[in-house]
Design an enzyme around this catalytic site. Sequence first.
Site, PDB file in Angstrom:
ATOM      1  N   GLU A   1       0.815  -1.199   0.000  1.00 23.92           N
ATOM      2  CA  GLU A   1       0.000   0.000   0.000  1.00 23.92           C
ATOM      3  C   GLU A   1       0.860   1.264   0.000  1.00 23.92           C
ATOM      4  O   GLU A   1       0.527   2.238  -0.653  1.00 23.92           O
ATOM      5  CB  GLU A   1      -0.869  -0.008   1.265  1.00 23.92           C
ATOM      6  N   ASP A   2       1.933   1.244   0.754  1.00 25.35           N
ATOM      7  CA  ASP A   2       2.654   2.490   1.037  1.00 25.35           C
ATOM      8  C   ASP A   2       4.004   2.642   0.341  1.00 25.35           C
ATOM      9  O   ASP A   2       4.646   3.672   0.484  1.00 25.35           O
ATOM     10  CB  ASP A   2       2.906   2.616   2.552  1.00 25.35           C
TER      11      ASP A   2
END
Length: 493
Positions: free
Chosen positions: A72-73
């Site tokens: 996600e990051d």
Amino acid sequence: MENLEKQLFYLNKDDLEIVKKAYFYASCAHSYQIRASGEPYLTHLVSVALNLAELKIDRSTIAAALLHDILEDTLVTEHELIKEFGEEIVSLVKGVTKINKYQFDDNITAQAENWRKMLLAVVKDIRVIIIKLADRLHNMRTLKYLSPDKQKSIAGESLTLYAPFAHRLGIYKWKSELEDLAFEILYAAQYNQIKTQWEKRAESNIQNLTAVENLLKEKLAPSGIAFRITARPKNLYGIYKKMERQKKPFSAIEDLFGLRVITDTVEHCYAILSIVNVEFKLLEGSFTDYINVPKKNMYQSLHLTIISEDNVIVETQIRTEEMHQRAEYGVAAHWRYKRKVEGDAQGAKEDAKNSTAEGRLDWLKQFLEWQRETTDSNEFLDSLKTECNFEQIFVFTPQKKVIKLPLGATTLDFAYAVHSDIGDTFMGAKVNGKMATIDAKLRTGDICEILVRKNIKPSVHWLEFAITPQARSRIRKYLREHGDNTTKTKIKN
Ligand code: MN
């Protein structure tokens, strides 16, 4: 890493190597990220892994915890991750990422049960939920760095969605903490009131408790039975709920503290019970035998209430070490306990099995097997099966309401499930923003929007597209009452 390594003493060397690799991989990938608290992002990942180490959970889950935000990051791709860590770990990471994509809204309280079912259906591997719980626990512990609005929404979600999950899985330690942290944010006034009163009473309570504890030790000593005693404060949210439920003021709540006597075998539990029975005054009707008749979630203990010489009421639980582990850490505890008692040979065999892709640990399966072998009471098993029933799908309205449908349900079924009038005037559907046909099969997680037109009427063909009894009976009802337009037309021609 040293700190984490210490808590992972139960893993073997090979397992630890994989965890270390995940640690260094994550520390590189997240190196530029800072948390709202100002700390490096890595502290969050390690804290989540530390929470999970409490459960003595398997190495893949720990590694996945360290990698849980990576897709996600960061710029790391799924492909790269699979190459480095293999399918099992990556599927856990993907599961957590998937959950994070769902935006829970303010209606969550009313829909909490559906949300929980949907999450179970989506993740398929219960370890994903356990990682998410550990993640949420750390986020709740560090919530003060976020804006008040954000705090409230995360706390609400934790109380209605995640604490019940922890409860279902029997991880009471996390459940209590999640509840109290959320309680403080959502009902600050009530929280502070109870906390102050609790602290006032704690001092005298602890004195009384110590007196009972010492007497208990003295009376049990001659028996030669191995035991240990722990004191147990009730969580503040639990006290609040009890006050609400029983409409009682704080002063009328008696069981703020309790004692636990933990021993080695079931026989010794009953032996301790008989000694307590002779040596102490018990509150009438207070004895419950949850060893013989476990609770739905497999909880076992003997419950009784001792009345001390000073007339202080002390709720007491007697249980074995295994029961205690299960009471605190739920399903996860059983798995590790079983491995421990089965000895090294079996443990080594299992390790070898778990390190291959085919032998991938299926947590839920293990759990279900355990249920089968240990109890006749299948109530909990049944309810869990229903929750993991993959014959069901969960589809959203554009307003994020969750609609439960059987597997194979179409957009037309969905329309009827939302409202019979919407079904009757079905013109078309959009699934995840794209036009879909009347017979398009929906999948869990889809967002479905129904387009309607007033002058549209159900026709006999619709019965080919509707599979739910609700939709079919409504269509039939309409055709009975109004006749079928299409047939009429045909007759005319
Ligand atoms: Mn996280």
